[in-house]
Enzyme design. Structure first.
Site, PDB file in Angstrom:
ATOM      1  N   ARG A 107       0.850  -1.210   0.000  1.00  7.18           N
ATOM      2  CA  ARG A 107       0.000   0.000   0.000  1.00  7.18           C
ATOM      3  C   ARG A 107       0.880   1.253   0.000  1.00  7.18           C
ATOM      4  NH1 ARG A 107       0.251   3.755   2.819  1.00  7.18           N
ATOM      5  NH2 ARG A 107       0.067   2.607   4.769  1.00  7.18           N
ATOM      6  N   SER A 108       2.015   1.204   0.689  1.00  5.66           N
ATOM      7  CA  SER A 108       2.926   2.363   0.694  1.00  5.66           C
ATOM      8  C   SER A 108       3.423   2.666  -0.721  1.00  5.66           C
ATOM      9  CB  SER A 108       4.140   2.099   1.590  1.00  5.66           C
ATOM     10  OG  SER A 108       3.744   1.894   2.917  1.00  5.66           O
ATOM     11  N   LEU A 148      10.690  14.640   1.390  1.00  4.74           N
ATOM     12  CA  LEU A 148      10.410  15.783   2.264  1.00  4.74           C
ATOM     13  C   LEU A 148      11.206  15.657   3.573  1.00  4.74           C
ATOM     14  CD1 LEU A 148       8.680  18.341   2.838  1.00  4.74           C
ATOM     15  CD2 LEU A 148       6.989  16.839   3.909  1.00  4.74           C
ATOM     16  N   GLU A 150      13.751  15.071   6.558  1.00  3.03           N
ATOM     17  CA  GLU A 150      15.202  15.144   6.738  1.00  3.03           C
ATOM     18  C   GLU A 150      15.545  14.595   8.114  1.00  3.03           C
ATOM     19  OE1 GLU A 150      16.535  19.093   5.765  1.00  3.03           O
ATOM     20  OE2 GLU A 150      15.686  18.940   3.735  1.00  3.03           O
ATOM     21  N   GLU A 380       3.929   9.986   7.655  1.00  2.00           N
ATOM     22  CA  GLU A 380       2.804  10.857   7.270  1.00  2.00           C
ATOM     23  C   GLU A 380       2.202  11.539   8.487  1.00  2.00           C
ATOM     24  OE1 GLU A 380       1.690  11.016   4.054  1.00  2.00           O
ATOM     25  OE2 GLU A 380       2.884   9.390   3.214  1.00  2.00           O
TER      26      GLU A 380
HETATM   27  C1  LIG Z   1       9.521   3.276   6.633  1.00  2.52           C
HETATM   28  C2  LIG Z   1       9.345   4.763   6.504  1.00  2.52           C
HETATM   29  C3  LIG Z   1       9.016   5.320   5.276  1.00  2.52           C
HETATM   30  C4  LIG Z   1       8.916   6.703   5.133  1.00  2.52           C
HETATM   31  N1  LIG Z   1       8.656   7.255   3.888  1.00  2.52           N
HETATM   32  C5  LIG Z   1       8.750   8.608   3.716  1.00  2.52           C
HETATM   33  C6  LIG Z   1       8.669   9.194   2.406  1.00  2.52           C
HETATM   34  O1  LIG Z   1       8.437   8.490   1.409  1.00  2.52           O
HETATM   35  N2  LIG Z   1       8.865  10.532   2.275  1.00  2.52           N
HETATM   36  C7  LIG Z   1       9.111  11.338   3.351  1.00  2.52           C
HETATM   37  O2  LIG Z   1       9.310  12.537   3.154  1.00  2.52           O
HETATM   38  N3  LIG Z   1       9.157  10.822   4.621  1.00  2.52           N
HETATM   39  C8  LIG Z   1       9.005   9.478   4.816  1.00  2.52           C
HETATM   40  N4  LIG Z   1       9.089   8.931   6.086  1.00  2.52           N
HETATM   41  C9  LIG Z   1       9.400   9.817   7.194  1.00  2.52           C
HETATM   42  C10 LIG Z   1       8.258   9.997   8.189  1.00  2.52           C
HETATM   43  O3  LIG Z   1       7.269  10.808   7.636  1.00  2.52           O
HETATM   44  C11 LIG Z   1       8.858  10.548   9.487  1.00  2.52           C
HETATM   45  O4  LIG Z   1       9.552   9.479  10.108  1.00  2.52           O
HETATM   46  C12 LIG Z   1       7.801  11.087  10.436  1.00  2.52           C
HETATM   47  O5  LIG Z   1       7.239  12.267   9.919  1.00  2.52           O
HETATM   48  C13 LIG Z   1       8.380  11.396  11.820  1.00  2.52           C
HETATM   49  O6  LIG Z   1       9.543  12.142  11.715  1.00  2.52           O
HETATM   50  P1  LIG Z   1      10.842  11.677  12.529  1.00  2.52           P
HETATM   51  O7  LIG Z   1      11.082  10.236  12.237  1.00  2.52           O
HETATM   52  O8  LIG Z   1      11.950  12.610  12.198  1.00  2.52           O
HETATM   53  O9  LIG Z   1      10.433  11.803  14.035  1.00  2.52           O
HETATM   54  P2  LIG Z   1      10.403  13.173  14.910  1.00  2.52           P
HETATM   55  O10 LIG Z   1       9.762  14.247  14.109  1.00  2.52           O
HETATM   56  O11 LIG Z   1      11.775  13.410  15.421  1.00  2.52           O
HETATM   57  O12 LIG Z   1       9.438  12.773  16.097  1.00  2.52           O
HETATM   58  C14 LIG Z   1       9.914  12.077  17.271  1.00  2.52           C
HETATM   59  C15 LIG Z   1       8.807  12.065  18.320  1.00  2.52           C
HETATM   60  O13 LIG Z   1       8.497  13.414  18.700  1.00  2.52           O
HETATM   61  C16 LIG Z   1       7.076  13.565  18.699  1.00  2.52           C
HETATM   62  N5  LIG Z   1       6.752  14.984  18.461  1.00  2.52           N
HETATM   63  C17 LIG Z   1       6.873  15.658  17.311  1.00  2.52           C
HETATM   64  N6  LIG Z   1       6.463  16.926  17.459  1.00  2.52           N
HETATM   65  C18 LIG Z   1       6.083  17.054  18.737  1.00  2.52           C
HETATM   66  C19 LIG Z   1       5.566  18.140  19.540  1.00  2.52           C
HETATM   67  N7  LIG Z   1       5.364  19.343  19.029  1.00  2.52           N
HETATM   68  N8  LIG Z   1       5.276  17.890  20.839  1.00  2.52           N
HETATM   69  C20 LIG Z   1       5.476  16.665  21.367  1.00  2.52           C
HETATM   70  N9  LIG Z   1       5.963  15.621  20.686  1.00  2.52           N
HETATM   71  C21 LIG Z   1       6.256  15.810  19.384  1.00  2.52           C
HETATM   72  C22 LIG Z   1       6.601  12.656  17.619  1.00  2.52           C
HETATM   73  O14 LIG Z   1       5.219  12.352  17.781  1.00  2.52           O
HETATM   74  C23 LIG Z   1       7.493  11.442  17.844  1.00  2.52           C
HETATM   75  O15 LIG Z   1       6.947  10.638  18.843  1.00  2.52           O
HETATM   76  C24 LIG Z   1       9.110   7.541   6.262  1.00  2.52           C
HETATM   77  C25 LIG Z   1       9.382   6.958   7.509  1.00  2.52           C
HETATM   78  C26 LIG Z   1       9.495   5.590   7.642  1.00  2.52           C
HETATM   79  C27 LIG Z   1       9.810   5.018   8.998  1.00  2.52           C
END
Ligand SMILES: Cc1cc2nc3c(=O)[nH]c(=O)nc-3n(C[C@H](O)[C@H](O)[C@H](O)COP(=O)(O)OP(=O)(O)OC[C@H]3O[C@@H](n4cnc5c(N)ncnc54)[C@H](O)[C@@H]3O)c2cc1C
Length: 400
Positions: A107-108, A148, A150, A380
């Protein structure tokens, strides 16, 4: 008292309800929507289920399924023209649900190709970009990825460090992206970068000098999906590579809204697969001289799961109807993505436990779905991010 309002009455005895569609939501589907559901379900049954456990174990993306998905019109299914099927939102939701009954990784693949790449090409691209990419992406002859996130924080995309600067008519991109679905196998990447005009989207083709992808190894989730990091080292692209109508962060966020809507449906497919497995197991497993399904504890646990599933299914269908009416809001999508992921994860965990020791084996699908859902609840937008999006809609204050 009518029979319906007297649980446990003789009228209820012997009546087996469909736990996967307890409140008969599928009866509300149109003939076309049912046909979409059935054709994807058949594909998943015949082509996905026989190979997916082996792919998951080996960490292999089953590329051989791409032409079959394309033949069914699963890529860009809601778009009109360019060889796309022009289906409604309910049908897209059903595609996501049925695919994720097979595996969240597949689905991804369809979400990224359709919602995160073909949608922005259609919504924000030039005519030349649409002509060049949409038919090939629809036919599965090319795969795309959406860059998107980083490494410094996916929840806060506005803090992105990837930069694009003008060099005459061209643009030069520098930076990196992390956790990008399809990155190692994509023919084209949609890279979001900061510019002096704000965030803009660029189409960067595989093989462009300075542009590279690296597979992320050792994932314990979405193992049948390819995930990678992208590196941009002074990558020069022509002016024709910029999406002309995507201006600011709201453009990538609009793509995420499309994909999150699909996840609100998709996660429920994984939940349904787990529940089906647990129901079958509870009916067959004899403990203390009777099937597990005859015990009150098992029935209460199964009933609790169906409570969550039915409410999430009803919400997903309503969101799709709103989307088809053109009134669906990002906050409503946040509620749906959050709720479906939460429900699906809870169901997968309960089912894993009901399966006992067998529940940790890949012989059953449940642990695979449970591990996949750990990604689905995170990407997402994490649960917290969606809770804060709903909170902002309720209060008018952003508390991120
Ligand atoms: C297998 C996989 C596929 C992916 N595919 C894509 C893709 O195709 N394209 C793409 O661009 N990205 C992709 N992603 C990235 C994904 O969207 C991010 O992992 C996600 O948005 C979370 O970002 P992060 O991992 O940096 O966690 P962080 O943003 O560092 O979050 C860490 C924790 O902090 C919490 N948090 C965040 N903000 C706050 C706040 N204000 N207050 C309190 N807590 C907070 C979060 O809920 C989480 O528990 C993918 C990720 C995975 C694992």
């Amino acid at each position: 008292m009518s029979p319906e309002s007297s649980p446990g009455s003789a009228a209820d005895e012997g009546v087996l309800a469909d736990g996967l569609d307890f409140i008969c939501l599928d009866a509300q589907l149109s003939e076309e929507e049912r046909a979409v559901r059935d054709s994807v379900a058949r594909l998943v049954h015949e082509r996905v289920l026989p190979l997916i456990a082996e792919c998951f174990e080996a960490g292999r993306f089953p590329r051989e399924l791409v032409p079959e998905f394309a033949r069914l019109g699963l890529f860009g299914a809601t778009l009109h023209g360019y060889g796309c099927a022009g289906l409604n939102a309910v049908s897209y939701g059903l595609i996501c649900r049925e695919l994720e009954r097979g595996d969240s990784g597949l689905r991804s693949l369809v979400s990224v190709q359709s919602s995160l790449c073909m949608y922005p090409l259609d919504a924000y691209g030039s005519d030349a970009q649409k002509q060049q990419w949409l038919p090939r992406l629809a036919r599965g002859e090319a795969l795309a990825c959406f860059g998107l996130t980083e490494s410094q924080g996916g929840s806060d995309p506005g803090a992105m460090r990837t930069r694009a600067r003008r060099a005459g008519e061209d643009w030069i991109l520098s930076g990196s992206k992390m956790w990008i679905t399809n990155a190692p196998i994509a023919d084209v990447a949609l890279i979001w970068a900061q510019t002096e005009q704000g965030v803009r989207g660029f189409l960067v083709e595989r093989g462009t000098p300075g542009f590279s992808a690296q597979e992320i190894a050792h994932k314990f989730s979405l193992r049948a999906s390819s995930t990678g990091a992208l590196f941009l080292d002074e990558v020069r692209v022509p002016a024709a590579a910029i999406l002309p109508h995507a201006l600011g962060l709201k453009a990538p966020l609009s793509c995420l809204s499309q994909a999150r809507f699909g996840i609100a449906w998709g996660a429920l497919g994984a939940a349904q697969a787990c529940l089906a497995e647990a129901l079958a197991h509870a009916g067959e497993r004899v403990l203390f001289g009777r099937p597990l399904s005859h015990t009150q504890a098992a029935q209460i646990r199964l009933a609790e799961m169906v409570r969550g599933l039915a409410s999430a299914q009803a919400m997903a269908l309503q969101l799709a109807r709103l989307k088809d009416a053109g009134t669906l809001t990002p906050a409503q999508i946040s509620l749906g993505k959050w709720h479906s992921c939460r429900v699906a994860l809870d169901i997968a965990r309960e089912c894993r436990d009901l399966l006992g020791g067998a529940g940790i084996s890949l012989e059953h699908a449940t642990l695979r779905h449970l591990l996949n859902l750990e990604t689905v609840v995170t990407y997402e937008g994490t649960q917290t991010v969606h809770q804060l999006a709903v909170g902002r809609a309720l209060t008018g204050h952003a508390a991120f």
